[in-house]
Design a protein around this motif. Sequence first.
Motif, mmCIF file in Angstrom:
data_model
loop_
_atom_site.group_PDB
_atom_site.id
_atom_site.type_symbol
_atom_site.label_atom_id
_atom_site.label_comp_id
_atom_site.label_asym_id
_atom_site.label_seq_id
_atom_site.Cartn_x
_atom_site.Cartn_y
_atom_site.Cartn_z
ATOM 1 N N THR A 44 0.828 -1.209 0.000
ATOM 2 C CA THR A 44 0.000 0.000 0.000
ATOM 3 C C THR A 44 0.858 1.252 0.000
ATOM 4 O O THR A 44 0.543 2.228 -0.691
ATOM 5 N N ARG A 45 1.941 1.251 0.763
ATOM 6 C CA ARG A 45 2.830 2.421 0.776
ATOM 7 C C ARG A 45 3.569 2.566 -0.550
ATOM 8 O O ARG A 45 3.842 3.685 -0.991
ATOM 9 N N ILE A 46 3.916 1.452 -1.162
ATOM 10 C CA ILE A 46 4.563 1.520 -2.469
ATOM 11 C C ILE A 46 3.618 2.143 -3.484
ATOM 12 O O ILE A 46 4.012 2.989 -4.305
ATOM 13 N N ILE A 47 2.358 1.748 -3.455
ATOM 14 C CA ILE A 47 1.362 2.325 -4.363
ATOM 15 C C ILE A 47 1.189 3.813 -4.085
ATOM 16 O O ILE A 47 1.094 4.633 -5.012
ATOM 17 N N TRP A 48 1.138 4.186 -2.815
ATOM 18 C CA TRP A 48 0.979 5.600 -2.446
ATOM 19 C C TRP A 48 2.194 6.407 -2.887
ATOM 20 O O TRP A 48 2.078 7.541 -3.360
ATOM 21 N N THR A 49 3.384 5.850 -2.734
ATOM 22 C CA THR A 49 4.597 6.549 -3.170
ATOM 23 C C THR A 49 4.570 6.802 -4.667
ATOM 24 O O THR A 49 5.036 7.851 -5.145
ATOM 25 N N ASN A 50 3.996 5.882 -5.441
ATOM 26 C CA ASN A 50 3.902 6.043 -6.895
ATOM 27 C C ASN A 50 2.772 6.965 -7.317
ATOM 28 O O ASN A 50 2.574 7.153 -8.527
#
Length: 459
Positions: A44-50
């Motif tokens: 989820t954080r990876i998606i948010w970072t992108n």
Amino acid sequence: MSLLAEFLAITADWRRVFPQQRTFQRAVRQALGSLVCLGRRCLTRIIWTNGGQHRSWSAEYFLHSRCRWEPQQLFSPILKRALPFCPQRLVGVALDDTRLRKTGRSIQQAFYQRDPMSPPFYVNLVLGLRFLQASLLVPLYRRAPVGTRAIPIRFQEVSRVKRPGKKAGDAERKQYQEAVKQQNLSHSFLAMGEQLRQELDQAGGQTKILVLTGDGSFCNRTCFGRIPERSVLLVRARKDAKLCLRAAAGSRRFYALDKFTPEQVRQDDARPWKTTKIFYGGKRRQIRFKEVLAVYWQHGAGKRPLRLIVIAPTPYRKSHSKKLYYRYPAYLLTSDLGSSVKQLVQIYFDRWQIEVNHREEKDTLGVGQAQLWNVTSVPKQPVLAVAAYSALLLASLRAFGAERGTAYAELPKWRRRARRPSCLDLIALLRKEMAQQPQLLAPLGLEITESAMVHAAAA
């Protein structure tokens, strides 16, 4: 040339791994996000970072659970591009297993195993996944006064065979016992070695000798019994292993009756010590060793001739005012009888770099922190993160060379001079270039900003 541009050039070869262009772009976005993400590397954080926090997340999870792609093929272009950095005839590859801790009881591949960080007087158990990793040992000391860099070229999940229940019949128990013999870490080691030999040939290394080096867990009958062609095995042996020489000519015996151990060879004054120099710890150091050619390990290698190398303890001091300490001696067994001892010992000393890979993967990059439970997704997502880490290491070599130049951030005053960039140096530079060069990320539909990373870390 920038670090980001080289990274994207390497990952461009991943297109043939994925069935569609959109799944390829999604994989590269997740690979970059796993590197520059702040905090825990949850998906989820990876998606948010992108920048995808306002879009549907289903496709991001379906990349690992429904999309059909082979994770280990991500390392093929990395091996092909990294092979020119290994000009010598012997190509060292370090193999070792590592554990990724898990807490979810719904993960089928997770099982309780021994915690390697537990004290010797009390064995602890940890729930997690087991992966077998292979790292290419790139001898950077041939180009600059820096140590060897290990670049991961394999990261494969190795699950245990599920034990049958109490109500299982004799047929199921017998089938379980046969499966344990065929699906263990040693057989996975050999299968990975054969795959690496084939990929090395495809990358243009048909004339090179593959040196598979590992710790004492791979010094057994299974690994010595089926070594891949044009490959040699270099492992650490026990000091009390029973070795012998060939029986005298004319005898009906194959093995001589006189047995000896590596420890006895070390203490034998009749065998003189020899010296050589290897590059370790930032400079060339002199070591002492003994070697015995054409030895036989009757219960471990059968009639295969081996080579015993005994390395003397190296004295060292923790500081100038401390007393002199000695490390333990090392006993090595190898199936290579012709190469120089200096090359083999150098490769084994460089094997420690795979432990550096494990530390950076788990501590710095948070491999294994993604919250996934699908039986297909669990082994795929960590492989994508490790492949991104491997591509980052290779991109730094191709863009700026082996040494830590002016492209990286200036070191603080309290830190000593660093000869080669660390993983944190590479990540900091990658974040900077992603914010300064958005035109490179436009084809991926990706835009990285510092505020987005901060918000993702706080979420």
